[in-house]
Design an enzyme around this catalytic site. Structure first.
Site, PDB file in Angstrom:
ATOM      1  N   SER A  36       0.819  -1.205   0.000  1.00 58.19           N
ATOM      2  CA  SER A  36       0.000   0.000   0.000  1.00 58.19           C
ATOM      3  C   SER A  36       0.854   1.255   0.000  1.00 58.19           C
ATOM      4  O   SER A  36       0.339   2.344  -0.242  1.00 58.19           O
ATOM      5  CB  SER A  36      -0.872   0.044   1.254  1.00 58.19           C
ATOM      6  OG  SER A  36      -1.650  -1.111   1.354  1.00 58.19           O
ATOM      7  N   GLU A  39      -4.141  -0.172  -8.786  1.00 60.44           N
ATOM      8  CA  GLU A  39      -3.067   0.755  -9.172  1.00 60.44           C
ATOM      9  C   GLU A  39      -1.876  -0.052  -9.644  1.00 60.44           C
ATOM     10  O   GLU A  39      -1.472  -1.001  -8.959  1.00 60.44           O
ATOM     11  CB  GLU A  39      -2.592   1.533  -7.934  1.00 60.44           C
ATOM     12  CG  GLU A  39      -3.286   2.833  -7.704  1.00 60.44           C
ATOM     13  CD  GLU A  39      -2.772   3.531  -6.442  1.00 60.44           C
ATOM     14  OE1 GLU A  39      -2.650   2.884  -5.375  1.00 60.44           O
ATOM     15  OE2 GLU A  39      -2.503   4.712  -6.528  1.00 60.44           O
ATOM     16  N   HIS A  88      -1.519  -2.943  -7.004  1.00 59.58           N
ATOM     17  CA  HIS A  88      -2.140  -2.572  -5.719  1.00 59.58           C
ATOM     18  C   HIS A  88      -3.660  -2.665  -5.852  1.00 59.58           C
ATOM     19  O   HIS A  88      -4.324  -1.727  -6.323  1.00 59.58           O
ATOM     20  CB  HIS A  88      -1.678  -1.155  -5.329  1.00 59.58           C
ATOM     21  CG  HIS A  88      -2.252  -0.678  -4.041  1.00 59.58           C
ATOM     22  ND1 HIS A  88      -2.636   0.632  -3.822  1.00 59.58           N
ATOM     23  CD2 HIS A  88      -2.514  -1.336  -2.887  1.00 59.58           C
ATOM     24  CE1 HIS A  88      -3.110   0.748  -2.592  1.00 59.58           C
ATOM     25  NE2 HIS A  88      -3.050  -0.425  -2.009  1.00 59.58           N
ATOM     26  N   ASN A  94      -3.804   5.826  -1.663  1.00 60.78           N
ATOM     27  CA  ASN A  94      -3.586   6.075  -0.232  1.00 60.78           C
ATOM     28  C   ASN A  94      -3.057   7.467   0.069  1.00 60.78           C
ATOM     29  O   ASN A  94      -3.155   7.939   1.197  1.00 60.78           O
ATOM     30  CB  ASN A  94      -2.686   4.989   0.350  1.00 60.78           C
ATOM     31  CG  ASN A  94      -3.470   3.698   0.501  1.00 60.78           C
ATOM     32  OD1 ASN A  94      -4.638   3.723   0.878  1.00 60.78           O
ATOM     33  ND2 ASN A  94      -2.863   2.581   0.163  1.00 60.78           N
TER      34      ASN A  94
HETATM   35  N1  LIG Z   1      -6.367  -4.414   3.884  1.00 58.97           N
HETATM   36  C1  LIG Z   1      -6.548  -3.586   2.889  1.00 58.97           C
HETATM   37  O1  LIG Z   1      -7.584  -2.919   2.747  1.00 58.97           O
HETATM   38  C2  LIG Z   1      -5.485  -3.450   1.834  1.00 58.97           C
HETATM   39  C3  LIG Z   1      -5.780  -2.794   0.625  1.00 58.97           C
HETATM   40  C4  LIG Z   1      -4.801  -2.717  -0.370  1.00 58.97           C
HETATM   41  C5  LIG Z   1      -3.528  -3.247  -0.117  1.00 58.97           C
HETATM   42  N2  LIG Z   1      -3.267  -3.860   1.091  1.00 58.97           N
HETATM   43  C6  LIG Z   1      -1.924  -4.418   1.300  1.00 58.97           C
HETATM   44  O2  LIG Z   1      -1.985  -5.817   1.078  1.00 58.97           O
HETATM   45  C7  LIG Z   1      -1.021  -6.468   1.930  1.00 58.97           C
HETATM   46  C8  LIG Z   1      -1.724  -7.529   2.756  1.00 58.97           C
HETATM   47  O3  LIG Z   1      -2.732  -6.926   3.525  1.00 58.97           O
HETATM   48  P1  LIG Z   1      -3.883  -7.780   4.202  1.00 58.97           P
HETATM   49  O4  LIG Z   1      -4.875  -6.800   4.717  1.00 58.97           O
HETATM   50  O5  LIG Z   1      -4.318  -8.881   3.311  1.00 58.97           O
HETATM   51  O6  LIG Z   1      -3.076  -8.426   5.453  1.00 58.97           O
HETATM   52  P2  LIG Z   1      -3.509  -9.663   6.380  1.00 58.97           P
HETATM   53  O7  LIG Z   1      -2.874  -9.405   7.688  1.00 58.97           O
HETATM   54  O8  LIG Z   1      -4.976  -9.893   6.283  1.00 58.97           O
HETATM   55  O9  LIG Z   1      -2.799 -10.933   5.647  1.00 58.97           O
HETATM   56  C9  LIG Z   1      -1.429 -11.114   5.537  1.00 58.97           C
HETATM   57  C10 LIG Z   1      -1.149 -12.612   5.417  1.00 58.97           C
HETATM   58  O10 LIG Z   1       0.243 -12.795   5.144  1.00 58.97           O
HETATM   59  C11 LIG Z   1       0.675 -13.952   5.838  1.00 58.97           C
HETATM   60  N3  LIG Z   1       2.132 -13.942   5.969  1.00 58.97           N
HETATM   61  C12 LIG Z   1       2.910 -13.319   6.891  1.00 58.97           C
HETATM   62  N4  LIG Z   1       4.218 -13.545   6.627  1.00 58.97           N
HETATM   63  C13 LIG Z   1       4.263 -14.327   5.504  1.00 58.97           C
HETATM   64  C14 LIG Z   1       5.307 -14.888   4.728  1.00 58.97           C
HETATM   65  N5  LIG Z   1       6.596 -14.694   5.040  1.00 58.97           N
HETATM   66  N6  LIG Z   1       5.005 -15.647   3.653  1.00 58.97           N
HETATM   67  C15 LIG Z   1       3.700 -15.874   3.323  1.00 58.97           C
HETATM   68  N7  LIG Z   1       2.656 -15.355   4.010  1.00 58.97           N
HETATM   69  C16 LIG Z   1       2.935 -14.585   5.079  1.00 58.97           C
HETATM   70  C17 LIG Z   1      -0.081 -13.892   7.161  1.00 58.97           C
HETATM   71  O11 LIG Z   1      -0.128 -15.174   7.780  1.00 58.97           O
HETATM   72  C18 LIG Z   1      -1.451 -13.399   6.693  1.00 58.97           C
HETATM   73  O12 LIG Z   1      -2.305 -14.488   6.376  1.00 58.97           O
HETATM   74  C19 LIG Z   1      -0.338  -5.367   2.738  1.00 58.97           C
HETATM   75  O13 LIG Z   1       0.827  -4.964   2.069  1.00 58.97           O
HETATM   76  C20 LIG Z   1      -1.376  -4.244   2.714  1.00 58.97           C
HETATM   77  O14 LIG Z   1      -0.793  -2.982   2.895  1.00 58.97           O
HETATM   78  C21 LIG Z   1      -4.211  -3.991   2.063  1.00 58.97           C
END
Ligand SMILES: NC(=O)c1ccc[n+]([C@@H]2O[C@H](COP(=O)([O-])OP(=O)(O)OC[C@H]3O[C@@H](n4cnc5c(N)ncnc54)[C@H](O)[C@@H]3O)[C@@H](O)[C@H]2O)c1
Length: 318
Positions: free
Chosen positions: A152, A187, A175, A225
């Site tokens: 993000s 994005e 993204h 963002n």
């Molecule tokens: N939540 C949102 O609205 C949103 C929107 C756009 C982008 N993002 C981005 O997407 C990414 C993920 O966000 P999210 O909300 O899905 O997070 P989340 O916490 O829901 O999920 C992350 C997952 O990654 C896993 N993980 C941790 N370390 C790992 C590794 N070494 N190898 C494989 N898996 C691993 C965790 O077990 C977890 O299941 C982040 O970079 C976030 O900034 C989030």
């Protein structure tokens, strides 16, 4: 408010019951050279990305997470999403089974590096974690594989540098917006190292996944963002300083700007840890005090009240 209006749109799901799902051997890839996808991280974003890659682009997906319980939760949620679409006649039972069969969960990144043509990393917004994954991908993925991140806010140029000089040109950001199966926007952010071919493939694959890509420069917060997070942060400051109660803040913005949910509820859905991490990057990388994260946002994360995914944020969730 463009990003917020975008969030207000609801996109009808295509009727996939009429779509034919083919076996891996017969599958015609929507994007030349991309026959399988590896999604790293099976959280709320990773599962959504895996689903649209299988459902819209009809590609086999390896869904990788170091946590078996995250994988189990992701598959349970996948079943729920598919069942909902079957109940609403947006999907037939056999199409749902085909989609599910395209997604292979695993705790081993190594098991996907030999096969995936396009990786999409969606692990938590922790710079050191993402850099170590791209270091590994740069060393072990196929020499033609595209290495995309769903970050993000973290610099794509820094992530590409971690992948190494030969893999750097194949690094890009895709993204996706949350919830991925619903929001059409994505994005596409190029690092300084990203090659035109990598950008073209990222645009083509995300389009095949049913998304509408917008290109953004590699600057803090990119487009979405840079606009959305200061808005959420300001809502938290309004709560913290007593300008309004949570319901009044959310109701005002919901009923005043036509968005489907107010900023505090949206922050809960995104994850307060993710919001704080993004504000931290915006503040640090620009040095501009207008991006300083609210103290209350920091304290909520300190308490572990990170939103819907843990059952408590600005609101409670069962
Ligand atoms: N939540 C949102 O609205 C949103 C929107 C756009 C982008 N993002 C981005 O997407 C990414 C993920 O966000 P999210 O909300 O899905 O997070 P989340 O916490 O829901 O999920 C992350 C997952 O990654 C896993 N993980 C941790 N370390 C790992 C590794 N070494 N190898 C494989 N898996 C691993 C965790 O077990 C977890 O299941 C982040 O970079 C976030 O900034 C989030």
């Amino acid at each position: 408010m463009a990003a917020l209006r975008l969030a207000a749109r609801r996109v009808p799901m295509p009727l996939l019951g009429v779509r034919s799902f083919t076996s891996t051997a017969l599958r015609q890839s929507a994007v030349e050279g991309i026959n399988s996808v590896g999604v790293i991280g099976a959280g709320q974003m990773g599962l959504g990305i895996a689903l649209v890659a299988a459902r819209q682009a009809n590609l086999p997906v390896t869904l990788i997470d170091t946590s078996q319980s995250s994988l189990d939760n992701a598959l349970t949620f996948l079943d729920k999403l598919l069942a909902k679409d079957i109940a609403k006649s947006r999907l037939t039972e056999s199409a749902a089974a085909s989609i599910k069969s395209l997604i292979t969960p695993t705790t081993s990144l190594a098991s996907a590096t030999a096969s995936a043509d396009f990786f999409i990393e969606a692990v938590p917004e922790i710079e050191s974690l993402k850099l170590s994954i791209f270091r590994e991908l740069g060393a072990t993925a196929k020499p033609t594989a595209i290495l995309a991140t769903n970050t993000s806010s973290i610099s794509i140029t820094k992530i590409a540098a971690a992948a190494g000089p030969s893999a750097g040109p194949r690094v890009v950001a895709t993204h996706f917006m949350n919830p991925v199966p619903v929001q059409p926007g994505v994005e596409i952010i190029s690092a300084l190292q990203t090659s035109p071919d990598t950008l073209a493939k990222a645009l083509a694959l995300t389009s095949a996944m049913g998304k509408t890509p917008s290109k953004s420069a590699d600057t803090p917060g990119f487009i979405a963002n840079r606009i959305l997070m200061p808005y959420i942060n300001e809502a938290v400051i309004c709560l913290e300083t007593g300008v309004g109660a949570r319901e009044d803040i959310d109701s005002m913005m919901k009923n005043g700007t036509g968005v489907p949910m107010g900023p505090l509820q949206l922050a809960d859905f995104i994850g307060l840890d993710t919001c704080l991490a993004i504000m931290g990057v915006l503040y640090r990388d620009t040095g501009d005090s207008k991006y300083r994260p609210s103290v209350l946002l920091q304290r909520m994360v300190d308490a572990g009240w990170v939103g819907k995914k843990c059952g408590k944020g600005f609101y409670e969730y069962k």
